[in-house]
Design a protein around this motif. Structure first.
Motif, mmCIF file in Angstrom:
data_model
loop_
_atom_site.group_PDB
_atom_site.id
_atom_site.type_symbol
_atom_site.label_atom_id
_atom_site.label_comp_id
_atom_site.label_asym_id
_atom_site.label_seq_id
_atom_site.Cartn_x
_atom_site.Cartn_y
_atom_site.Cartn_z
ATOM 1 N N ARG A 93 -8.474 27.453 47.782
ATOM 2 C CA ARG A 93 -9.304 28.015 48.810
ATOM 3 C C ARG A 93 -10.224 28.827 48.049
ATOM 4 O O ARG A 93 -9.825 29.606 47.420
ATOM 5 C CB ARG A 93 -8.468 28.761 49.872
ATOM 6 C CG ARG A 93 -7.508 27.840 50.751
ATOM 7 C CD ARG A 93 -7.234 28.730 51.827
ATOM 8 N NE ARG A 93 -8.116 28.854 52.610
ATOM 9 C CZ ARG A 93 -8.414 28.004 53.687
ATOM 10 N NH1 ARG A 93 -7.790 27.003 53.794
ATOM 11 N NH2 ARG A 93 -9.271 28.385 54.495
ATOM 12 N N PRO A 94 -11.418 28.858 48.180
ATOM 13 C CA PRO A 94 -12.684 29.434 47.313
ATOM 14 C C PRO A 94 -12.456 30.998 47.747
ATOM 15 O O PRO A 94 -12.553 31.948 46.726
ATOM 16 C CB PRO A 94 -13.888 28.823 47.941
ATOM 17 C CG PRO A 94 -13.818 27.610 48.571
ATOM 18 C CD PRO A 94 -12.261 27.792 48.851
ATOM 19 N N GLU A 95 -12.003 31.451 48.832
ATOM 20 C CA GLU A 95 -11.777 32.547 49.128
ATOM 21 C C GLU A 95 -10.419 33.367 48.508
ATOM 22 O O GLU A 95 -10.570 34.480 48.313
ATOM 23 C CB GLU A 95 -11.778 32.965 50.643
ATOM 24 C CG GLU A 95 -10.408 32.776 51.380
ATOM 25 C CD GLU A 95 -10.591 31.230 51.877
ATOM 26 O OE1 GLU A 95 -11.153 30.538 51.279
ATOM 27 O OE2 GLU A 95 -9.824 30.948 52.903
ATOM 28 N N ARG A 96 -9.708 32.435 47.904
ATOM 29 C CA ARG A 96 -8.429 33.210 47.024
ATOM 30 C C ARG A 96 -8.512 33.031 45.705
ATOM 31 O O ARG A 96 -8.342 33.939 45.082
ATOM 32 C CB ARG A 96 -7.315 32.286 47.470
ATOM 33 C CG ARG A 96 -6.729 32.657 49.135
ATOM 34 C CD ARG A 96 -5.339 32.416 49.241
ATOM 35 N NE ARG A 96 -4.864 32.576 50.518
ATOM 36 C CZ ARG A 96 -3.872 33.669 50.916
ATOM 37 N NH1 ARG A 96 -4.145 34.764 50.135
ATOM 38 N NH2 ARG A 96 -3.838 33.746 52.201
ATOM 39 N N ARG A 97 -8.961 31.685 45.294
ATOM 40 C CA ARG A 97 -8.990 31.611 43.751
ATOM 41 C C ARG A 97 -7.729 32.308 43.114
ATOM 42 O O ARG A 97 -8.029 33.286 42.141
ATOM 43 C CB ARG A 97 -10.341 32.174 43.086
ATOM 44 C CG ARG A 97 -11.395 31.295 43.458
ATOM 45 C CD ARG A 97 -12.765 31.850 42.689
ATOM 46 N NE ARG A 97 -12.591 31.897 41.334
ATOM 47 C CZ ARG A 97 -12.812 31.102 40.484
ATOM 48 N NH1 ARG A 97 -13.168 30.066 40.963
ATOM 49 N NH2 ARG A 97 -13.080 31.640 39.192
ATOM 50 N N ASP A 98 -6.502 32.087 43.563
ATOM 51 C CA ASP A 98 -5.377 32.328 43.126
ATOM 52 C C ASP A 98 -4.509 31.796 42.369
ATOM 53 O O ASP A 98 -4.349 30.644 42.856
ATOM 54 C CB ASP A 98 -4.795 33.369 44.638
ATOM 55 C CG ASP A 98 -3.953 34.395 44.253
ATOM 56 O OD1 ASP A 98 -3.674 34.852 43.015
ATOM 57 O OD2 ASP A 98 -3.451 35.064 45.327
ATOM 58 N N PRO A 99 -3.853 32.034 41.285
ATOM 59 C CA PRO A 99 -4.179 33.207 40.503
ATOM 60 C C PRO A 99 -5.460 33.565 39.876
ATOM 61 O O PRO A 99 -6.017 32.446 39.419
ATOM 62 C CB PRO A 99 -3.022 33.419 39.473
ATOM 63 C CG PRO A 99 -2.609 31.915 39.582
ATOM 64 C CD PRO A 99 -3.240 31.136 40.634
ATOM 65 N N PRO A 100 -5.877 34.733 39.557
ATOM 66 C CA PRO A 100 -7.002 34.787 38.816
ATOM 67 C C PRO A 100 -7.109 34.436 37.491
ATOM 68 O O PRO A 100 -5.697 34.233 37.041
ATOM 69 C CB PRO A 100 -6.832 36.514 38.854
ATOM 70 C CG PRO A 100 -6.205 37.215 39.726
ATOM 71 C CD PRO A 100 -4.995 35.815 40.018
ATOM 72 N N THR A 101 -8.083 34.144 36.845
ATOM 73 C CA THR A 101 -7.980 33.297 35.462
ATOM 74 C C THR A 101 -7.029 34.065 34.522
ATOM 75 O O THR A 101 -6.192 33.179 33.911
ATOM 76 C CB THR A 101 -9.499 33.185 34.981
ATOM 77 O OG1 THR A 101 -10.380 32.854 35.947
ATOM 78 C CG2 THR A 101 -9.479 32.632 33.579
ATOM 79 N N GLY A 112 3.406 30.607 46.297
ATOM 80 C CA GLY A 112 2.070 30.570 46.839
ATOM 81 C C GLY A 112 1.564 31.653 46.518
ATOM 82 O O GLY A 112 1.799 32.752 46.435
ATOM 83 N N HIS A 113 0.074 31.456 46.368
ATOM 84 C CA HIS A 113 -1.171 32.613 46.180
ATOM 85 C C HIS A 113 -0.494 33.940 45.693
ATOM 86 O O HIS A 113 -0.446 34.694 46.507
ATOM 87 C CB HIS A 113 -2.009 32.564 47.216
ATOM 88 C CG HIS A 113 -1.250 32.678 48.873
ATOM 89 N ND1 HIS A 113 -0.547 33.607 49.019
ATOM 90 C CD2 HIS A 113 -1.196 32.015 49.777
ATOM 91 C CE1 HIS A 113 -0.140 33.690 50.261
ATOM 92 N NE2 HIS A 113 -0.493 32.498 50.900
ATOM 93 N N CYS A 114 -0.052 33.880 44.366
ATOM 94 C CA CYS A 114 0.809 34.668 43.914
ATOM 95 C C CYS A 114 0.119 36.371 44.243
ATOM 96 O O CYS A 114 1.022 37.318 44.466
ATOM 97 C CB CYS A 114 1.366 34.678 42.662
ATOM 98 S SG CYS A 114 0.095 34.663 41.288
#
Ligand SMILES: [Zn+2]
Ligand SMILES: [Zn+2]
Length: 352
Positions: free
Chosen positions: A282-290, A242-244
């Motif tokens: 979730r827009p506040e996470r956007r995880d992982p980054p590009t 999850g959301h690394c």
């Protein structure tokens, strides 16, 4: 794929419960403050068990506000709905109810479900039945309920005992359904400092899908964080990382930098173990980054596009993740929630 609730005709009048739920759904999907939304959800729960005649009579008499949980603004909405009128509040919300993101529509339409969601058993805002009902309305074939694990006290994480009770409720919900949609048993299990998981192996073995995430000591030194994450990925119970990075890029909780780790080593472990890297919508996470998303793509990882919804309307946030995955050119067949339920379940059980 059934039609998304976000694309229903905006001028179509509905019954009072459906109208209140629709308002709440649209507010949640726009990430409005939970406290303001709660009034609509509470009013829907209040009138749901009442005979329709009672509600209509009270609307006509102006006595709806005598009911606990109904104030002037929710009473006005119910009265409009009883009169076959679309409330102004709903009309305004419908006007801004288009897709949350563009560019990922084709992939979004291929997503059959969602592997990461929370109910009011931990830190979500709604009962698990409401999460399931909304997932059905979005056209999902399955939703994995992943409430938090015990150590996450701030999020009211579930002990093995409470989780056992929850599993019985999930069974009961599924018994009422016709089998085209399934609420799946899951967990968002905390990755402890040493890389072990915050729930007993017996309990984890009773679940169908397990998301493992780091929620504490995000500033740990990179070598330790790498060991910690790889430890969790190598655990045969783990299905999704999850959301690394744990970063927060915007929103009410403020911002937080990404945690530091050897991403190549972690993603290599994910690829070897068949663990999906989560694309957290979730827009506040956007995880992982590009940059990391592309690295995971090039490392041969599987992915899971998850909403991490804490309220029913947030289940619609998959639009964001689908847009990002499309932009990164990720093959849809490597995204596990494009798979049908039985393939997903076979994959999730394959290392146990
Ligand atoms: Zn989390
Ligand atoms: Zn979560």
């Amino acid at each position: 794929m059934a039609e998304s609730t976000s694309s229903q005709a905006p001028d179509q009048a509905r019954g009072p419960v459906a109208t209140l739920r629709r308002i709440a759904f649209l507010m949640e999907r726009q990430r409005e403050e939970t406290r303001r939304i709660e009034a609509f959800r509470k009013a829907a729960r209040t009138i749901l068990p009442l005979p329709e005649e009672d509600v209509r009579r009270r609307a006509a008499d102006g006595t709806l506000t005598e009911l606990a949980g109904i104030g002037p603004s929710t009473a006005a909405v119910i009265t409009d709905a009883c009169n076959g009128v679309v409330p102004e509040r709903l009309r305004a919300l419908e006007e801004t109810a288009g897709p949350l993101a563009t560019g990922g529509e084709e992939l979004r339409a291929r997503l059959r479900g969602d592997l990461h969601s929370h109910s009011d058993w931990s830190d979500g805002g709604s009962p698990l039945e409401e999460m399931a009902m909304t997932a059905m309305e979005l056209g999902h074939d399955y939703l994995v309920l992943t409430d938090h694990s015990p150590r996450l006290r701030v999020a009211n994480g579930l002990s093995a005992e409470r989780l056992t009770r929850q599993l019985a409720v999930v069974d009961a919900v599924n018994e009422h359904l016709d089998g085209t949609f399934t609420l799946l048993k899951g967990i968002e299990v905390d990755i402890l400092d040493d890389g072990s998981l915050d729930q007993t192996p017996e309990m984890l073995g009773r679940l169908q899908v397990r998301v493992a995430s780091v929620h504490s000591k995000l500033k740990m030194e990179a070598p330790q964080m790498t060991r910690r994450m790889i430890g969790a990925v190598r655990n045969p119970h783990t299905n999704v990382l999850g959301h690394c990075t744990g970063r927060l890029v915007t929103g009410g909780r403020g911002t937080r930098p990404q945690s530091q780790f050897d991403a190549r080593a972690v993603f290599t472990a994910c690829a070897e173990e068949g663990v999906a890297v989560e694309i957290n919508s979730r827009p506040e996470r956007r995880d992982p980054p590009t940059r990391l998303l592309e690295l995971a793509r090039d490392t041969g990882c599987l992915f899971s596009i998850d909403s991490d919804a804490h309220a029913p309307g947030q289940l619609d946030m998959l639009d964001h993740g689908a847009a990002r995955a499309t932009e990164a050119g990720i093959d849809p067949d490597r995204i596990v929630n494009t798979w049908e339920r039985d393939r997903l379940l076979a994959w999730a059980a394959s290392r146990l």
